[in-house]
Motif scaffolding. Structure first.
Motif, PDB file in Angstrom:
ATOM      1  N   UNK A   1      11.049   2.791   5.361  1.00 16.84           N
ATOM      2  CA  UNK A   1      11.524   4.143   5.121  1.00 16.84           C
ATOM      3  C   UNK A   1      10.330   5.076   4.929  1.00 16.84           C
ATOM      4  N   UNK A   2      10.234   6.179   5.669  1.00 15.37           N
ATOM      5  CA  UNK A   2       9.090   7.079   5.505  1.00 15.37           C
ATOM      6  C   UNK A   2       9.043   7.681   4.101  1.00 15.37           C
ATOM      7  N   UNK A   3       7.820   7.952   3.621  1.00 18.29           N
ATOM      8  CA  UNK A   3       7.673   8.658   2.357  1.00 18.29           C
ATOM      9  C   UNK A   3       8.337  10.025   2.451  1.00 18.29           C
ATOM     10  N   UNK A   4       8.867  10.474   1.324  1.00 15.72           N
ATOM     11  CA  UNK A   4       9.551  11.761   1.292  1.00 15.72           C
ATOM     12  C   UNK A   4       8.752  12.760   0.459  1.00 15.72           C
ATOM     13  N   UNK A   5       8.832  14.009   0.838  1.00 15.20           N
ATOM     14  CA  UNK A   5       8.147  15.065   0.107  1.00 15.20           C
ATOM     15  C   UNK A   5       9.073  15.773  -0.857  1.00 15.20           C
ATOM     16  N   UNK A   6       9.943  15.032  -1.519  1.00  9.52           N
ATOM     17  CA  UNK A   6      10.918  15.623  -2.430  1.00  9.52           C
ATOM     18  C   UNK A   6      11.019  14.784  -3.687  1.00  9.52           C
TER      19      UNK A   6
ATOM     20  N   UNK B   1       0.851  -1.181   0.000  1.00 10.68           N
ATOM     21  CA  UNK B   1       0.000   0.000   0.000  1.00 10.68           C
ATOM     22  C   UNK B   1       0.893   1.240   0.000  1.00 10.68           C
ATOM     23  N   UNK B   2       0.438   2.291  -0.677  1.00 11.73           N
ATOM     24  CA  UNK B   2       1.131   3.573  -0.597  1.00 11.73           C
ATOM     25  C   UNK B   2       0.498   4.338   0.551  1.00 11.73           C
ATOM     26  N   UNK B   3       1.127   4.261   1.709  1.00 16.91           N
ATOM     27  CA  UNK B   3       0.602   4.860   2.926  1.00 16.91           C
ATOM     28  C   UNK B   3       1.543   5.901   3.475  1.00 16.91           C
ATOM     29  N   UNK B   4       2.306   5.524   4.500  1.00 14.12           N
ATOM     30  CA  UNK B   4       3.279   6.442   5.099  1.00 14.12           C
ATOM     31  C   UNK B   4       4.714   6.026   4.811  1.00 14.12           C
TER      32      UNK B   4
ATOM     33  N   UNK C   1      -2.291  13.913  -2.180  1.00 13.46           N
ATOM     34  CA  UNK C   1      -2.414  14.007  -0.720  1.00 13.46           C
ATOM     35  C   UNK C   1      -1.054  14.255  -0.063  1.00 13.46           C
ATOM     36  N   UNK C   2      -1.094  14.925   1.087  1.00 15.94           N
ATOM     37  CA  UNK C   2       0.091  15.134   1.919  1.00 15.94           C
ATOM     38  C   UNK C   2       1.249  15.738   1.109  1.00 15.94           C
ATOM     39  N   UNK C   3       0.910  16.794   0.350  1.00 17.89           N
ATOM     40  CA  UNK C   3       1.947  17.461  -0.428  1.00 17.89           C
ATOM     41  C   UNK C   3       2.398  16.684  -1.642  1.00 17.89           C
ATOM     42  N   UNK C   4       1.588  15.700  -2.069  1.00 18.58           N
ATOM     43  CA  UNK C   4       1.940  14.920  -3.258  1.00 18.58           C
ATOM     44  C   UNK C   4       2.869  13.758  -2.997  1.00 18.58           C
ATOM     45  N   UNK C   5       3.029  13.345  -1.731  1.00 15.43           N
ATOM     46  CA  UNK C   5       3.967  12.259  -1.415  1.00 15.43           C
ATOM     47  C   UNK C   5       3.654  10.944  -2.147  1.00 15.43           C
ATOM     48  N   UNK C   6       2.379  10.546  -2.308  1.00 17.40           N
ATOM     49  CA  UNK C   6       2.129   9.302  -3.046  1.00 17.40           C
ATOM     50  C   UNK C   6       2.659   9.340  -4.485  1.00 17.40           C
ATOM     51  N   UNK C   7       2.441  10.451  -5.201  1.00 20.46           N
ATOM     52  CA  UNK C   7       2.934  10.534  -6.578  1.00 20.46           C
ATOM     53  C   UNK C   7       4.450  10.694  -6.615  1.00 20.46           C
TER      54      UNK C   7
END
Length: 608
Positions: free
Chosen positions: A398-403, A273-276, A300-306
């Motif tokens: 590893x946490x999703x990154x917003x970069x 799953x693409x979660x956190x 969502x969440x600043x686009x972290x899933x994409x």
């Protein structure tokens, strides 16, 4: 006779004896060395090589009964002598018990940890669908079989139908009855090849994608794909005929057992799953990613899933998005589309096509940039580029990154090129591999060794019914040599790179194969009874230093189907330890050459 003459004759006799002895030894060595040999793959340490013969031939010892005599010529006398020194151990005395509860038959320890899930502070980002492994150790129970369980149907028949009793979950039939996903017919589930977004069938849908963007040449330019929210994996199942290997992915959610359906059909799939947290795939892995109404909020969440899709998509790779915001203009869909436009433009994704098929279903196809110039020209550095120090780390909890992940560069600072077209990329030097002469020689030698070992020993001399095999997992895949050696046979291989071993997963994807990161001290993200064969090569010694092999044995028993196999290439010390565990689980065990263990699971399950 004089003393001088006697000494002369004795000297001649001694010389004649020495000549004949040397001659016979030379002839013997010539014949022994003329047979084929198999060296160990290069990445095994010297300590792993002890007690291992390089001879791929030979008979076996049975851990349950006496074997028939080994035919003459199969083993050298030295190898026979070595074998006789390794008595097979008895079964461990373990009072096994069945797993209990409503989820017992489909129990997945790290996804069904209800106590941990109850304590979650939030479920907003799908935290309840992520891994929550039991601590300090998993329960040592064995999953029961569904009532009426049967040996799965063989491939390719299984792609179109499976036994109902093996996956007795009818809710999906009712929930998706208008979309032609799956239907029940007598004792079987039947898969017509329909889907939410491919009303004319998956074959027409896939052909329409290639017609829209001809560079998406299935099975040539496009070899490894990711299908997010895959349903029953009909998209990936169809593409197998096009020589495309698709990792079908979905969470364990209310769409009951969709990944279990996929694996029962013989189609590559994994629960995720693409979660956190980041997906368990390397950077720049997939040639194409597909989402057909996959219900992921990409912005969502600043686009972290994409941004996570961007991480695992190869430079120049494509994202095919077929969803209502693409072709409907109601208020909700229009809002989602505008957010998607803003996000993809900020990531420098280019729209190469936006179209609609004859059934009124629309799609947009994006392409990831092939060079970093666009990033430098953006009016705002948002999202920012990721720190260079965070690149190429193993993706495990590893946490999703917003970069935005940086494009991979070679030693000259140029963006790494697209791999060769399929099937040439399997045998060419992987584009992400260092080009130093020593590394290249190791890689080529490793391929030769696996080709010889698989063709000469695994397929010909071990007690494995290969026609019954479809789903295979290599528990420590290295460069993917084992999977590559099977490429022309009707199997697929999930290549697992243990997180505490050398990271070679990018190389595996560069070759046109698929795989994941995993820690074998924890449960794997799959349903019970989903693989026909698990393979490992010198995995267990280092693993036993970190966790109890009994727990690993329980996990192997959970994953393998009744009638399926465990194939281990290892030292006799580790083989004996595994034998004792597997015998306690009522598996039949054969040991070949004191270095190959072939164990087969049966229908036995403990009673309450």
């Amino acid at each position: 006779m004089s003393l001088a003459r006697l000494m002369k004759e004795r000297t001649f006799g001694l010389a004649l004896f020495l000549f004949l002895f040397v001659f016979l030894v030379s002839i013997t060595f010539f014949f022994l060395s003329s047979g084929k040999t198999v060296d160990l793959p290069y990445y095994f340490s010297l300590s792993d090589r002890s007690d291992v013969s390089a001879d791929p031939g030979g008979g076996s010892t049975d851990a349950d009964a006496n074997d028939a005599p080994v035919p003459p010529g199969k083993d050298s006398p030295a190898l026979k002598a070595r074998k006789s020194n390794f008595p097979t151990p008895p079964a461990l005395d373990i009072a096994w018990r069945p797993c209990e509860g409503v989820m017992a038959v489909d129990f997945i320890p790290c996804l069904d940890n209800t106590e941990a899930i109850k304590q979650l502070q939030s479920r907003r980002h799908m935290e309840h669908r992520e891994r929550h492994c039991p601590k300090p150790a998993p329960l040592r129970c064995l999953v029961p079989l569904p009532n009426g369980y049967k040996r799965p149907l063989p491939w390719p028949k299984s792609r179109d139908m499976i036994w109902y009793d093996n996956v007795p979950h009818p809710k999906l039939v009712e929930y998706k009855k208008e979309q032609n996903w799956v239907r029940k017919e007598g004792d079987h589930f039947v898969f017509p090849g329909g889907g939410t977004q491919f009303k004319d069938g998956v074959s027409n849908y896939a052909s329409f994608i290639q017609k829209t963007v001809p560079i998406i040449h299935w099975g040539r330019q496009m070899r490894v794909a990711l299908d997010v929210g895959c349903g029953v994996a009909s998209f990936g199942g169809y593409l197998l005929d096009k020589q495309v290997l698709t990792m079908s992915m979905a969470p364990k959610d209310e769409h009951e057992a969709q990944i279990q359906f996929a694996l029962e059909r013989g189609i590559p799939a994994i629960l995720s799953v693409i979660g956190t947290q980041q997906l368990v795939f390397p950077d720049n892995a997939f040639d194409l990613i597909h989402c057909a109404r996959c219900r992921v909020h990409w912005d969502a969440d600043g686009g972290k899933p994409l941004l996570e899709l961007n991480r695992v998509l190869r430079p120049g790779g494509f994202f095919v998005w077929s969803a209502t915001p693409v072709y409907r203009d109601n208020q909700r869909d229009t809002k989602v589309w505008k957010a998607m436009v803003a996000l993809t433009e900020s990531m420098c994704w280019k729209v190469v096509a936006k179209t609609m098929d004859s059934t009124g279903i629309g799609m947009v196809i994006y392409q990831k940039p092939e060079n970093p110039s666009c990033y430098e020209k953006r009016p705002q550095n948002n999202p920012p580029l990721c720190d260079q120090n965070d690149q190429h780390s193993v993706s495990w909890y590893t946490p999703l990154r917003g970069c935005i992940s940086r494009l991979p560069l070679d030693k000259e600072g140029k963006v790494i090129k697209w791999p060769a077209t399929w099937p040439y990329r399997l045998s060419r030097l992987p584009v992400s591999m260092p080009s130093e002469l020593g590394v290249v020689e190791q890689y080529n030698a490793d391929n030769r060794r696996w080709t010889a070992l698989v063709s000469d020993t695994y397929l010909m001399k071990l007690n494995i019914s290969w026609p019954s095999v479809r789903n295979i997992m290599d528990m420590n895949a290295g460069y993917g040599g084992f999977a590559a050696a099977l490429i022309d046979l009707p199997y697929w291989v999930m290549n697992v790179v243990p997180v505490h071993e050398e990271d070679t997963l990018n190389i595996i994807y560069d070759r046109g194969l698929i795989g994941v990161y995993h820690d074998w001290c924890e449960s794997f993200n799959t349903y019970p009874r989903t693989y026909d064969l698990l393979h490992s090569s010198f995995l267990f010694k280092r693993l036993s230093e970190r966790c109890d092999l009994i727990d690993v044995g329980v996990e192997i028993d959970r994953i393998v189907r009744p009638g399926g196999y465990l194939l281990v290439f290892d030292t006799i010390e580790m083989i004996n330890k595994l034998t004792a565990i597997l015998k306690s689980l009522h598996w039949s065990v054969k040991i070949h050459q004191a270095q190959y263990l072939v164990a087969q699971k049966n229908l036995w399950r403990p009673t309450s």
